[in-house]
Design an enzyme around this catalytic site. Sequence first.
Site, PDB file in Angstrom:
ATOM      1  N   GLY A 169      40.540  29.405  24.175  1.00 16.73           N
ATOM      2  CA  GLY A 169      41.786  29.902  24.758  1.00 16.73           C
ATOM      3  C   GLY A 169      42.194  31.262  24.243  1.00 16.73           C
ATOM      4  N   GLY A 183      34.703  52.631  56.676  1.00 18.30           N
ATOM      5  CA  GLY A 183      35.876  52.070  56.024  1.00 18.30           C
ATOM      6  C   GLY A 183      36.069  52.591  54.618  1.00 18.30           C
TER       7      GLY A 183
END
Length: 522
Positions: A178, A412
């Site tokens: 974590g 694009g």
Amino acid sequence: MVNENLEGHDKARRQLKELERQAEEGGGQKRKETQHAAGKFTARERIEMMLDPNSFVELDKLKTHRCKDFGMEKKKIPGDGVVAGYGKIENRQVFVFAQDFTVFGGSLSGANAEKICKIMDMATRVGAPIIGLNDSGGARIQEGVVSLAGYASIFLRNTLASGVVPQISVIMGPCAGGAVYSPAITDFVLMIEKSSYMFITGPEVIRAVTHEEVTKEDLGGAKSHASRSGVAHLTAVNEEQGLSMVRELFSFLPANNMEDPPFVQSEDPPDRQEEALKTIVPINANKPYDVKEIIRLVADDKYFFEIHENYAPNIVVGFARMGGYPVGIVANQPAHLAGCLDIQSSKKGARFVRFCDAFNIPIVTFEDVPGFLPGTDQEYGGIIAEGAKLLYAYAESTVPKITIITRKAYGGAFDVMASKHIRGDINLAYPTAEIAVMGPDGAVNIIFRNELSQADDIDRRRKELIDDYKETFANPYKAAELGYIDGVILPETTRENIIQSLEMLKNKRQENPPKKHGNIPL
């Protein structure tokens, strides 16, 4: 009575000095020596190296854990494994915490987390950057869920501080489980080669669960995260270099989102021209060149501080100064994958653009892009959503945006790279620029498919049509006629044009529609 009073004060002083000595001693001389033997400095030494001399003010120096299980009530060291406080870098205030591996392996306790949260709260309130020096064995197992709650409290503050004050994480030892999520939320992660590691699960767990064999270095070392995962934005060969890089990075950043980035006086003339720029872009559209040469030639003192250098090298991002003011640089790199946009480069560019926008740093874009990288891996990997991240980031940003089209601006990708149509402020092009839906070869094959199939000499006719297409479309002048670019400039005047544009845009004010937040395509 006077003597008794003096003795009482002396005793109090001795007690304070003893507690401070214990805090400064950390885990003891032996553990300090072990740290040094591994090529690592202690938490206090690192802070001293990074901050201006004698500027550090420590908070919670005497704080200790409250754990009474597993005999921990008999093992208390003032400071409890983290050194936290505030100081200065180049006379500018920062808040810092440094995990002390010599005390309980730098593991996170409830008290330890409270110290970190306290300085994060203060930093956010006063508007100053947060620097975390991470070197920890992870959660303090003896405290169980208290330690996990501590991590969650830190994650929350990382999130709330995001976009408010810059956050820099320096990984100087293990960072696992974590613990990796706090650095991941921060703006920049710097790792030290061969002595720092980041992973959710270590090699042993991976071996047990998936039977994969991987070393700690390959799994979570600095080079792996700098080149493969992109988790690390910067790497250093040792701790001295790493802390020096933090100071250099900090020099480009404002203290918070309400301030402008710091001005640094330069003797480099704003109108300096570079002869090398006249020929740096090859006339042959298929020939590569190194866009970093252009960046350095136009930057103040020819200095460019690159970010994410080894990850997605088909796009280049980093900081430079123009006329003394910091700017964020985003550039397609024709020397790698022809400068195509792909999944990794789109994410890399989007994150950097959003950081610059959050902290009022103007963005200068050098465009030479043939389009998005084709392939099933890209499509299945989500290039549509990933490419949209870069588009979203540019469109959302309200800082000054200046775009220089050096050569290709196709399809694009032309729109995505800070075009006029997504609120680019100043868009300029070199005479070599080719602004079109696609390259001449592809366009001719589609437009004139029927004619070519019936031609007597297909190759000769195709060449004629390609030459005609180049003359008509593969140049900057059609876009200039339509106002899609603001001008065509000589390459050697690039620096002057950028600085003039920045000067004109310095008081730019633009706001997005009121909303809680947008929904960027994640």
